[in-house]
Scaffold this motif. Structure first.
Motif, PDB file in Angstrom:
ATOM      1  N   GLN A 167      38.934  35.843  47.496  1.00 61.12           N
ATOM      2  CA  GLN A 167      37.590  35.263  47.436  1.00 61.12           C
ATOM      3  C   GLN A 167      36.699  36.009  46.440  1.00 61.12           C
ATOM      4  O   GLN A 167      36.704  37.235  46.374  1.00 61.12           O
ATOM      5  N   GLY A 168      35.959  35.207  45.666  1.00 59.28           N
ATOM      6  CA  GLY A 168      35.037  35.763  44.700  1.00 59.28           C
ATOM      7  C   GLY A 168      35.689  36.268  43.429  1.00 59.28           C
ATOM      8  O   GLY A 168      35.045  36.928  42.620  1.00 59.28           O
ATOM      9  N   THR A 169      36.989  35.941  43.235  1.00 59.13           N
ATOM     10  CA  THR A 169      37.720  36.380  42.038  1.00 59.13           C
ATOM     11  C   THR A 169      38.306  35.169  41.313  1.00 59.13           C
ATOM     12  O   THR A 169      38.360  34.066  41.860  1.00 59.13           O
ATOM     13  N   PRO A 170      38.775  35.373  40.084  1.00 59.89           N
ATOM     14  CA  PRO A 170      39.424  34.270  39.354  1.00 59.89           C
ATOM     15  C   PRO A 170      40.680  33.743  40.042  1.00 59.89           C
ATOM     16  O   PRO A 170      41.163  32.654  39.694  1.00 59.89           O
ATOM     17  N   ILE A 171      41.204  34.481  41.011  1.00 60.06           N
ATOM     18  CA  ILE A 171      42.403  34.033  41.726  1.00 60.06           C
ATOM     19  C   ILE A 171      42.147  32.699  42.427  1.00 60.06           C
ATOM     20  O   ILE A 171      43.061  31.878  42.577  1.00 60.06           O
ATOM     21  N   MET A 172      40.909  32.454  42.833  1.00 65.02           N
ATOM     22  CA  MET A 172      40.565  31.221  43.556  1.00 65.02           C
ATOM     23  C   MET A 172      40.480  30.009  42.633  1.00 65.02           C
ATOM     24  O   MET A 172      40.505  28.875  43.111  1.00 65.02           O
ATOM     25  N   GLU A 173      40.372  30.236  41.334  1.00 66.12           N
ATOM     26  CA  GLU A 173      40.136  29.139  40.395  1.00 66.12           C
ATOM     27  C   GLU A 173      41.428  28.414  40.027  1.00 66.12           C
ATOM     28  O   GLU A 173      42.489  29.040  39.896  1.00 66.12           O
ATOM     29  N   ASN A 174      41.326  27.119  39.859  1.00 64.01           N
ATOM     30  CA  ASN A 174      42.488  26.283  39.529  1.00 64.01           C
ATOM     31  C   ASN A 174      42.753  26.330  38.027  1.00 64.01           C
ATOM     32  O   ASN A 174      42.631  25.336  37.324  1.00 64.01           O
ATOM     33  N   GLN A 175      43.081  27.509  37.559  1.00 64.24           N
ATOM     34  CA  GLN A 175      43.429  27.699  36.151  1.00 64.24           C
ATOM     35  C   GLN A 175      44.253  28.971  36.013  1.00 64.24           C
ATOM     36  O   GLN A 175      44.250  29.833  36.899  1.00 64.24           O
ATOM     37  N   LYS A 176      44.975  29.070  34.897  1.00 62.80           N
ATOM     38  CA  LYS A 176      45.792  30.249  34.660  1.00 62.80           C
ATOM     39  C   LYS A 176      44.907  31.482  34.525  1.00 62.80           C
ATOM     40  O   LYS A 176      43.756  31.399  34.088  1.00 62.80           O
ATOM     41  N   ILE A 177      45.463  32.626  34.893  1.00 62.54           N
ATOM     42  CA  ILE A 177      44.748  33.892  34.811  1.00 62.54           C
ATOM     43  C   ILE A 177      45.441  34.762  33.772  1.00 62.54           C
ATOM     44  O   ILE A 177      46.647  35.016  33.878  1.00 62.54           O
ATOM     45  N   ARG A 178      44.702  35.182  32.775  1.00 61.70           N
ATOM     46  CA  ARG A 178      45.291  36.057  31.770  1.00 61.70           C
ATOM     47  C   ARG A 178      45.729  37.366  32.423  1.00 61.70           C
ATOM     48  O   ARG A 178      44.934  38.072  33.025  1.00 61.70           O
ATOM     49  N   GLY A 179      47.008  37.677  32.319  1.00 58.78           N
ATOM     50  CA  GLY A 179      47.530  38.865  32.981  1.00 58.78           C
ATOM     51  C   GLY A 179      47.942  38.634  34.414  1.00 58.78           C
ATOM     52  O   GLY A 179      48.530  39.513  35.037  1.00 58.78           O
ATOM     53  N   GLY A 180      47.640  37.437  34.956  1.00 60.82           N
ATOM     54  CA  GLY A 180      48.103  37.071  36.283  1.00 60.82           C
ATOM     55  C   GLY A 180      47.305  37.661  37.432  1.00 60.82           C
ATOM     56  O   GLY A 180      46.356  38.432  37.252  1.00 60.82           O
ATOM     57  N   VAL A 181      47.722  37.265  38.638  1.00 57.97           N
ATOM     58  CA  VAL A 181      47.075  37.745  39.857  1.00 57.97           C
ATOM     59  C   VAL A 181      47.130  39.269  39.925  1.00 57.97           C
ATOM     60  O   VAL A 181      46.177  39.924  40.349  1.00 57.97           O
TER      61      VAL A 181
END
Length: 253
Positions: A167-181
């Motif tokens: 919660q409150g991080t890019p992990i929640m967003e429906n898109q790729k994360i540079r460098g991953g979770v």
């Protein structure tokens, strides 16, 4: 040998023949370009009818392991099975760049990519609940993606993260994360320090078979990984279904 196979296996004979030839091709007993045993030889080994043998060859052709030269016989094809070293791909990219498995594939002359399928909150499987010490009905975040080698889907990955960490991080967003979770968790002070893998061969679920475009009735390698961080806190759990005809795993002890 026909009696031996009949006593020891309840598989259809065509699957027995395909398994014997597949094992020989993947092990290097039948090198690329080498002619496979003839129908006469396979009949002597398995007592199989001509159509049964042909069915077995068709299975191998669909898997990309054999090809037929009209009037000349059946030959082994250069197989596409890749060796993966799971222990080498634990840490996220230090600079937020390419994943280690992508860089390793490119070093071998392959193209590699991932496709994000979905991100959402779910009630996870019991194994995940136990890993995270969740109560019944408690949700976690699930990120699903398919990995590709040379545009061939080779792995369906389901990554579960405790909701309080996501919660409150890019992990929640429906898109790729540079460098991953892993990069996001590391920057939050939770680097991956220990992984526990459990690997088993299973028949794919319909979803796995569809996502991986399984060409025939082949098993998948199911890799269940829990990653732990500071104070042995579980920070993510993954269920990775790897196409059995494209992957083998290597562990160095």
């Amino acid at each position: 040998m026909a009696d031996e196979h009949e006593e020891e296996s309840v598989w259809p004979v065509q699957d027995q023949i395909a398994a014997y030839l597949r094992d020989g091709i993947l092990n290097g007993d039948f090198p690329p370009g080498e002619k496979l045993p003839s129908s006469r030889e396979l009949h002597g080994m398995f007592g199989a009818a001509a159509q049964t043998i042909r069915n077995a060859i068709t299975i191998l052709e669909k898997e990309g392991l054999a090809y037929t030269r009209r009037g000349a016989g059946v030959y082994a094809r250069q197989h596409r099975q890749r060796t993966m070293e799971p222990a080498s791909y634990k840490n996220p990219p230090g600079d937020g760049g390419k994943y280690q498995w992508i860089a390793a594939a490119e070093q071998k002359g392959l193209s590699a990519k991932s496709e994000l399928l979905s991100v959402g909150e779910v009630v996870p499987p019991v194994a995940i609940q136990e890993a995270f010490s969740l109560s019944m009905g408690e949700v976690a975040l699930l990120r699903r993606q398919v990995l590709y080698l040379d545009d061939q889907p080779c792995e369906l990955v389901e990554v579960y993260i405790p909701l309080d960490l996501a919660q409150g991080t890019p992990i929640m967003e429906n898109q790729k994360i540079r460098g991953g979770v892993g990069r996001v968790l590391t920057e939050a002070g939770l680097p991956p320090l220990r992984c526990v893998d459990k690997v088993a061969a299973r028949w794919p679920t319909p979803e796995q078979a569809s996502a991986l475009r399984m060409p025939t009735k082949l098993p998948v390698l199911r890799q269940f990984r829990v990653t732990y961080s500071v104070d042995d806190k579980p920070i993510q759990a993954e269920i990775m279904a790897k196409a059995g005809h494209l992957y083998e795993l290597r562990y160095d002890f």
